[in-house]
Every structure is written in C-alpha cells, then in structure tokens.
Design an enzyme around this catalytic site. Structure first.
Site, PDB file in Angstrom:
ATOM      1  CG  ASN A 146      -2.185  -0.746   1.021  1.00 40.63           C
ATOM      2  OD1 ASN A 146      -2.771  -0.627  -0.046  1.00 40.63           O
ATOM      3  ND2 ASN A 146      -2.622  -1.501   2.026  1.00 40.63           N
ATOM      4  CB  CYS A 167      -6.829  -3.911  -3.390  1.00 43.35           C
ATOM      5  SG  CYS A 167      -7.603  -3.391  -1.853  1.00 43.35           S
ATOM      6  CE1 TYR A 250      -8.746   1.620   3.742  1.00 43.66           C
ATOM      7  CE2 TYR A 250      -9.854  -0.248   2.724  1.00 43.66           C
ATOM      8  CZ  TYR A 250      -8.857   0.258   3.539  1.00 43.66           C
ATOM      9  OH  TYR A 250      -7.972  -0.592   4.154  1.00 43.66           O
TER      10      TYR A 250
HETATM   11  C1  G6P Z   1      -7.698  -3.960   4.144  1.00 40.68           C
HETATM   12  C2  G6P Z   1      -7.053  -3.291   2.966  1.00 40.68           C
HETATM   13  C3  G6P Z   1      -5.613  -3.574   2.878  1.00 40.68           C
HETATM   14  C4  G6P Z   1      -4.945  -3.245   4.178  1.00 40.68           C
HETATM   15  C5  G6P Z   1      -5.608  -3.981   5.324  1.00 40.68           C
HETATM   16  C6  G6P Z   1      -5.070  -3.498   6.656  1.00 40.68           C
HETATM   17  O1  G6P Z   1      -7.842  -5.262   3.890  1.00 40.68           O
HETATM   18  O2  G6P Z   1      -7.687  -3.589   1.766  1.00 40.68           O
HETATM   19  O3  G6P Z   1      -5.058  -2.811   1.847  1.00 40.68           O
HETATM   20  O4  G6P Z   1      -3.597  -3.585   4.127  1.00 40.68           O
HETATM   21  O5  G6P Z   1      -6.963  -3.784   5.327  1.00 40.68           O
HETATM   22  O6  G6P Z   1      -5.445  -4.365   7.650  1.00 40.68           O
HETATM   23  P1  G6P Z   1      -4.827  -4.232   9.108  1.00 40.68           P
HETATM   24  O7  G6P Z   1      -5.287  -5.439   9.831  1.00 40.68           O
HETATM   25  O8  G6P Z   1      -3.330  -4.165   8.925  1.00 40.68           O
HETATM   26  O9  G6P Z   1      -5.362  -2.952   9.668  1.00 40.68           O
END
Ligand code: G6P
Length: 436
Positions: A146, A167, A250
């Site tokens: 990311n 993603c 998001y």
């Molecule tokens: C979602 C997003 C990802 C991100 C993740 C973070 O799945 O699509 O891009 O990396 O959340 O998750 P976390 O558990 O690290 O907050």
C-alpha cells in the site's frame, strides 16, 4: 514455478501459503522464496518454519527458502509478490496520529497517511523494479504494498516491469454481496470502477438479473459491508439510493468524514490507532505461529483487514499461468477504460486476465457523482507520485492541499513539515538530494 515474496516475514504470509496449497492443482509452485530485511530476521524465521510445516502437512513438494538477498531471490523468478511495509508499524502509527493533531483523518492508505506511506514506499519499489528488470525481466510483479494504486502507478510510469496491483477490497465486496443476497460468490457478477480504496461496484447481477437495488436496500438497512480495519459507520440510505452504485468500505472516510474523524480521535485516546491495535494482534499472532504443533493458518489471522487477499492473488496468478481470460478486479493503467481519466494513470477496474496480463473492460465516462471524487483523488495521487520520485516539496504541498481531508493550504504546509520530519530516515529524496 518460482514465487518470490518481498516482505515474506509479514504476519499475513500464512494466508498466502494456504492459498498456494489450496490451489496446487491450478498453479504448480516448485519454490517459494521469502525475502525480508535483516531487522525482520526473527519474524522471517518464524514464518518460514510455519510455512514449511504447512507444506509438509499438505504433502506437496514445494521448496521454501528464506533470504535477505533480494537479487539472488528474484533471479529467474516467475512471480514477485510485494507486501512490504517501509518503516514498519511505527511509521504506520505516525501516519495515523500526525494528521489527527490537525483534526484530519489519519489512515495508512488514504489522505495524508497514505501520502506519507507513498513517499516512503515508492523509492523502494522502484529500486526493486530495477533489479527485476535486470535479473527477472519476464517475471510478473503482483503488488499488494500500500498505497497499492499509487505504488503500482509509479511502477508503470517509471519502469518496464510487468506489474499488476492487487487489493482485497473488490473480492471482499463480492463476498459480502453474496452473503447479503444469500447466494454463492461464484453466482454473483459485479463490475467495479474507480481507484484503489476508492472503488465503486457499478453493476451487480445474479443470473443476469440486476441486484443493485436489493443490495443497496440491504446495506442501507445495516447488512455488513466492511473490513476489519475500518470503523463500521452505517450508510445513509437516501445517498446510496441516489448514487445507484456501491461505494467501497474506504469511501466512509470521504462520505462520513466527520463521523470517522470523531471515531479515530476516540480510538487514538482509548484503544490506540489501528497500527497500535495491529501491533498487539501481531504480537499474539507470532506467539501462535511459533507453536511447532501449528500446521495451518490460524483463526486469529482473521482479526486483520487482509481477508481473502491470498484468494485474490493466487486466482490471479492461476489466470495468468493458464491463460484463461477470467475476470479479476485489479490495478492497471487505465488505457481508455474510464474515458474521463488519462491513459497512463492506474485505476482499479474489472479486467480479463490471461498470459499477457490484465486488460480493463471498457467502462466509458463515469457520471459526475462518481467522477468528481475520483478526479480529485487521482490528482492527489499523481502529485504524490511525482513528489515521491523527485523529492519535490512543491509537488508534495500541492498533493496534500488537493486531498479532501485537508482543510487548507496552511494545514497542508504544517502537516507536510511534520510528516517529512517524522519520516526523515526513509526519505532520502527529500533530505539527501544527491542520494535520490
Ligand atoms: C484492508 C485493505 C488492505 C490493508 C488492510 C489493513 O484489507 O484492503 O489494503 O492492508 O486492510 O489491515 P490491518 O489489519 O493491517 O489494519
């Protein structure tokens, strides 16, 4: 097939290994190489040992190697998967906390947090791409790092590497849609258009019948359409009905900025920002991973936001290898797909995938209610990428000022100074121009 994972010591890796095992009939992997940096040695070794146990249990003959030597690893690779985090979770916590001091949303992939992460990450991926150009020029780069849209766009603009950004949001939106409509995921056909972490589902059908109205009703009535890492603010029904498209989880940061900001500030005071919560989750996860009796992906991993990411990745790789023209939603250069965006910017759109890569299915112009925000964020992204590559403070200031979370150029300037200072060790392009 040789798969190389940059950032192999990530706590997400067992999910990837599980995906490789489950799809062994579709992708014939002979070797997986996990690459990390020396400060990540302990995590890399724990992950490597667990991966070996998982593969042994599956009775597949896949060799697992661990290394710090990136060039050796990528030489002759077929696929290079990138899932690294420059500066680790401490840098992510800064990305989340610093904007909050200005009453601005702090999130690791969007807004000023995503901006700072792009400045740290883009130079590293471009270095890696030089190595891929030299030592594995036929390899595919599948990028999860990311902010995935900006990172993938930088790769396409500045290198000749064959890259696809991936993603887990679209596949999760499809899974949640299937749950809400009470059908199998395979029965749902969805079209997506937009940018990474700013993607809309524009069409949903089951057996050829339009299901968007039913889906929107379900979500407006509180059926879950979210990721583990995002505050579950409920959607405004009239807005969704008027939009006639489904925003991604998001989008809450844009359409419910006030509520999301209040929640973030509260979390920062009480349980900690998401990075701080993830640190705790990771500590516990690695304790579980260390257990020599563990031979599968543990349930605890579901507390992270990355659900289904390996499913998305491995099925994408399977389509490239088998040349099957299957549909995937990925990040690729626009090349005319969304006609109100330039060709060379990366978009997240529904594509057909085969051995030549991912080809966007033409969308045409987006209506003003989708296009407005997308144009603004794409301008922010283009400027951020330029700043990350050149170290230009002017471009950086313009990027931040463009971002809808930032209320004024004055706040943008102050935020920029704070973010640059906090990230100094990772920003040679700004602080040490001759190194860039
Ligand atoms: C979602 C997003 C990802 C991100 C993740 C973070 O799945 O699509 O891009 O990396 O959340 O998750 P976390 O558990 O690290 O907050």
């Amino acid at each position: 097939m040789k798969i190389v994972v940059i950032g192999g010591g990530s706590s997400y890796t067992p999910e990837l290994v599980e995906g490789i095992i489950l799809r062994a009939d579709q992708i014939n992997v002979e070797k997986i190489v996990f690459v990390d940096i020396e400060s990540g040695k302990e995590k890399l070794e724990i992950i490597g040992a667990l991966a070996k146990r998982m593969i042994k249990k599956s009775e597949l003959s896949i060799q697992v190697d661990l290394t710090f030597n990136r060039i050796e690893a990528i030489t002759d690779a077929d696929f290079v998967l990138t899932q690294f985090r420059v500066g680790g979770l401490d840098a992510r916590a800064n990305d989340e906390r610093i904007p909050l001091t200005y009453d601005v949303i702090g999130q690791e992939t969007v807004g000023p947090g995503g901006f700072a992460k792009a400045l740290r990450t883009i130079p590293v991926i471009l270095d890696l791409c030089k190595e891929i150009e030299n030592y594995a020029s036929d390899a595919w780069l599948i990028n999860f790092t990311n902010p995935a849209g900006m990172v993938t766009e930088a790769v396409h603009k500045y290198t000749s590497v064959k890259a696809i950004g991936l993603c887990n949001v679209p596949i999760n939106m499809k899974e949640m849609t299937a749950n809400i409509l009470a059908v199998d995921r395979e029965a749902v056909t969805m079209s997506f258009a937009g940018l990474n972490h700013l993607v809309y589902a524009t069409n949903v059908t089951v057996n050829g019948v339009d299901q968007m109205p039913t889906l929107i009703e379900g979500i407006a009535e509180g059926r879950n359409m979210n990721m583990r890492n995002i505050h579950d603010a409920p959607w405004e029904k009239d807005f969704l009905l008027a939009l006639k498209a489904l925003p991604c989880p998001y989008h809450r940061y844009y359409y419910m900025m006030d509520e999301m900001l209040v929640e973030e500030k509260q979390a920062a005071l009480e349980g900690g920002t998401r990075a701080e919560q993830v640190k705790e989750i990771e500590r516990a996860l690695f304790e579980v991973y260390k257990n020599p009796a563990l031979k599968e992906k543990p349930k605890e991993l579901e507390e992270r936001g990355g659900a289904l990411y390996s499913e998305a990745a491995i099925s994408l790789i399977a389509s490239i290898v088998s040349d099957d023209d299957a549909i995937h939603t990925v990040n690729v250069p626009n090349n005319g797909a969304i006609s109100n965006l330039p060709d060379d910017v990366v978009v997240e759109v529904t594509c057909t995938v085969n051995q030549s890569g991912a080809k966007p299915i033409r969308i045409g112009p987006l209506p003003p209610e989708l296009n407005g925000l997308i144009q603004q964020i794409k301008a922010f992204e283009v400027l951020t990428i330029e700043a990350a590559v050149t170290g230009s403070k002017e471009k950086a200031l313009l990027a931040l000022t463009m971002n809808p979370f930032v209320p004024s150029s004055k706040v943008a300037k102050a935020l920029l100074e704070d973010l640059l200072e906090a990230n100094k060790p990772y920003l040679p392009q700004f602080f040490n121009k001759e190194c860039s």
